[in-house]
Design an enzyme around this catalytic site. Structure first.
Site, short mmCIF file in Angstrom:
data_model
loop_
_atom_site.label_atom_id
_atom_site.label_comp_id
_atom_site.label_asym_id
_atom_site.label_seq_id
_atom_site.Cartn_x
_atom_site.Cartn_y
_atom_site.Cartn_z
N GLU A 134 0.95 -1.15 0.06
CA GLU A 134 0.11 0.12 -0.19
C GLU A 134 0.50 0.96 0.04
O GLU A 134 0.62 2.45 -0.64
CB GLU A 134 -0.52 -0.38 1.14
CG GLU A 134 -2.15 -1.21 1.39
CD GLU A 134 -3.13 -0.58 0.21
OE1 GLU A 134 -3.23 0.49 -0.18
OE2 GLU A 134 -3.68 -1.55 -0.28
N SER B 182 -30.77 -30.35 51.44
CA SER B 182 -30.29 -30.86 52.24
C SER B 182 -28.18 -29.91 52.55
O SER B 182 -27.27 -30.92 52.85
CB SER B 182 -30.05 -31.93 52.43
OG SER B 182 -31.05 -32.97 52.60
#
Length: 680
Positions: free
Chosen positions: A83, A343
């Site tokens: 680029e 329990s």
């Protein structure tokens, strides 16, 4: 004369050039830049900094924070080669490329070729500008020059890495690599790098999840260019072209969805939340959760919590199986839902009873039909065992003995212990009653894991934490070390579920009234895990039992946590390991002592040291005195007998060490009193 005139013209030219340069400098310096503080996706990380979950930014885009040092350096090299070869040397605009582009634009009346540098592309991305208009190109140039003056090259590259478009709602290289490759951008293949360079040039027409052929062709062109530039050799290019381009997007990480949401709610302004979770363990347990409810109906749900009880850190938290499963109400965090514990509170009751000198694991209890001032509990199977040892009564999870112990302790004593353990609870009836011991209270799974963590730590509480920056809080004294060890020793003797490895995992199961909740909570020498299963709406699940449904998941969770269990702690030195016949007479058989806890006039009371006092030890031990009651008196320290006084109300208690200790005294009638003091 001519020479003087030439010098004059030269001076004028230099002046005009300097003037123009100054004006251009002022023009660039006056450039109003777009905001450089860019919104990024909120991210949640595990204990090692690995991504657990991310959220889109306000406009629904994925834009994850990233810096150049977090990206494979080969990507930046390939990007600049393709680029902007002069990126590191130009001042924002490539004069040669821009001269060509401007000339063509003037001749044709429109932009027909590139010329944009990476800095100009960043300018366009920051302003979301166009590329085909002359005015737009001039604006990009001005912004690019201004950016170069105010930012470093690395900072400009960092903005590109954050904003480069990759199709749809993907912005930035990190969002792209996670979505297309399912990984972070730290290490990339040449094929992946080429694709990531190619897509931003035309993000919608080259997005691989929609146009895989175009994306492949664009990638291959970048590979060819990279080979020409000498970035890769022919063999690498050939191998890269054989690598398939991903044709679908992968979902972004969404682990620990409930805890991630909780973190955001707790600190809405934070961009990054670091949790104590272990990503691999979290993944394994979320898979286990889904497996655990498979074939169990379309409404059953599950939740799990794993913690290190030595540090208090939560290592995994699964609020539900299927966060997006609306049929199962997957969005509800069941680790925070108030449910009946069944329990699973019974071990705490026994631990408190051991602390108070009411019982010992070998103490005989009665399991017979009983009436507790109008309350007539029954065992789950509606059977009775008669006279039974406390150890067996807890292992068989019998209801009558634990209610008898709760009556002797007083329900308020149980609630005080829950407060110390940091357990938040809801009393449906508003007032504490004996039914608390059987699950008549609302608690959360996370808090129950915290309670069991305290028992596992020898009775010392330590608040669980799930943020890495959370302060380390000191807990409180919940149980004596010997009492906590007794509880663990009893629970480690429970039978294992079918197919589970035989080991020393201390665990307890629970089933709430009406089969609405199934629980299993257990611990070894280092970790504690809690499992809850049921329906989020609280409706019954016919036939569900904690032992059948939740316990197997508990053992599988430990198997996925580590290959072998850590050994349980050895018995403390003061532990009284004897048979029933060798126990002090008041501890051999339990009898109701509620009168002693109603402060009866003739009951015993610890006169010295008073409850909550700090006392200095004498060389011979601790001087203790009792008021009221009937001799002989049995003195216990943290549940272990230390002295027997046949007539005297003052006695020297030997063998005590510094720190907190719970003293209990039992008289001839079985009535008791206690005091918790600190010895120095």
């Amino acid at each position: 004369m001519m020479r003087a005139r030439g010098i004059l013209w030269l001076a004028a030219g230099l002046f005009l050039t300097a003037f123009a340069r100054d004006r251009v400098d002022l023009w660039i310096d006056d450039t109003r830049l777009p905001p450089l503080a860019l919104a990024t996706s909120v991210q949640v990380l595990d204990r090692e900094g690995t991504l657990l979950r991310a959220y889109t930014v306000a406009d629904g885009r994925w834009r994850l924070a990233v810096t150049p040092d977090q990206v494979d350096p080969s990507f930046a090299t390939a990007l600049m080669a393709h680029e902007d070869k002069r990126f590191l040397s130009h001042n924002g605009v490539n004069p040669r490329a821009m001269t060509r582009a401007v000339a063509q634009a003037v001749w044709h009346g429109r932009v027909v070729s590139g010329g944009s540098t990476l800095t100009m592309q960043v300018a366009r991305l920051l302003e979301d500008g166009t590329t085909g208009e002359v005015a737009g190109k001039l604006r990009q140039m001005r912004v690019a020059w201004a950016l170069e003056r105010r930012l470093t090259k690395e900072e400009i590259l960092g903005i590109y890495l954050l904003l480069a478009p990759y199709g749809g709602n993907l912005e930035g290289i990190r969002a792209a690599t996670l979505s297309y490759f399912g990984k972070e951008p730290k290490r990339l293949t040449p094929a992946e790098i080429a694709l990531l360079v190619a897509i931003p040039q035309s993000p919608e027409t080259r997005r691989p999840d929609r146009h895989v052929a175009r994306a492949t062709a664009a990638r291959d062109r970048v590979l060819a260019r990279a080979m020409q530039d000498g970035l890769i050799d022919a063999d690498q290019a050939t191998a890269a072209r054989t690598e398939p381009v991903p044709a679908t997007r992968k979902p972004f990480p969404a682990l620990a969805a409930h805890l991630s949401d909780r973190a955001r709610m707790q600190d809405p302004s934070a961009q990054t939340h670091r949790l104590t979770l272990d990503r691999n363990l979290q993944t394994a347990l979320e898979t286990l959760a889904s497996e655990g409810i498979a074939g169990q109906g379309d409404r059953l749900q599950i939740a799990l919590v794993v913690a290190d009880h030595q540090t208090g850190q939560i290592l995994a938290l699964v609020g539900s199986a299927g966060f997006t499963d609306d049929a199962r109400a997957g969005f509800v965090d069941m680790t925070q839902a108030l449910r009946s514990p069944g329990s699973t509170l019974k071990p705490l009751v026994y631990g408190l009873a051991f602390d108070e000198g009411l019982a010992h694991p070998e103490t005989l209890l009665e399991d017979r039909p009983s009436d507790f001032s109008g309350y007539r509990p029954q065992n789950f199977d509606r059977q009775y065992r008669g006279t039974i040892r406390a150890r067996e009564a807890l292992q068989q999870s019998l209801n009558i003995p634990v209610v008898a112990l709760t009556e002797a302790l007083g329900p308020a004593r149980l609630l005080t212990a829950l407060d110390k353990a940091g357990v938040h609870y809801d009393l449906p009836a508003g007032q504490p009653g004996l039914a608390i011991a059987l699950g008549g209270i609302g608690v959360t799974l996370q808090d129950m894991v915290q309670l069991y963590a305290a028992i596992a730590r020898g009775g010392a509480t330590l608040p669980l934490r799930w943020r890495t920056d959370a302060p380390h809080e000191e807990g409180q004294h919940l149980l004596a070390t010997t009492s906590a060890w007794f509880v663990g020793d009893i629970l480690a003797g429970l039978a294992q579920p079918p197919g589970a490895p035989q080991n020393r995992l201390a665990y307890k199961t629970g089933t709430s009234y009406g089969h609405r909740d199934a629980w299993a909570i257990g611990y070894d020498g280092r970790h504690v895990i809690g499992v809850w299963m049921g329906r989020p709406d609280g409706t019954p699940v016919p036939g569900v039992f904690g032992a059948d449904l939740a316990a197997p998941v508990l053992f599988q969770a430990f198997a996925r946590l580590k290959p072998e269990l850590d050994p349980q702690a050895p018995a403390p030195p003061a532990t009284l390991l004897v048979a029933n016949a060798q126990l002090p007479q008041p501890l051999q058989r339990f009898r109701s002592r509620s009168a002693a806890f109603e402060a009866a006039a003739d009951g015993p009371a610890v006169a010295f040291p008073p409850d909550g006092a700090e006392v200095e030890l004498l060389p011979t031990g601790l001087l203790a005195k009792v008021e009221g009651g009937t001799a002989p008196f049995t003195w216990l320290a943290d549940g272990a007998p230390v002295a027997l006084s046949l007539r005297d109300r003052a006695v020297m208690l030997p063998g005590l060490g510094q720190g907190f200790v719970t003293l209990s005294v039992i008289d001839a009638a079985g009535r008791s009193a206690r005091a918790t003091v600190r010895l120095r």
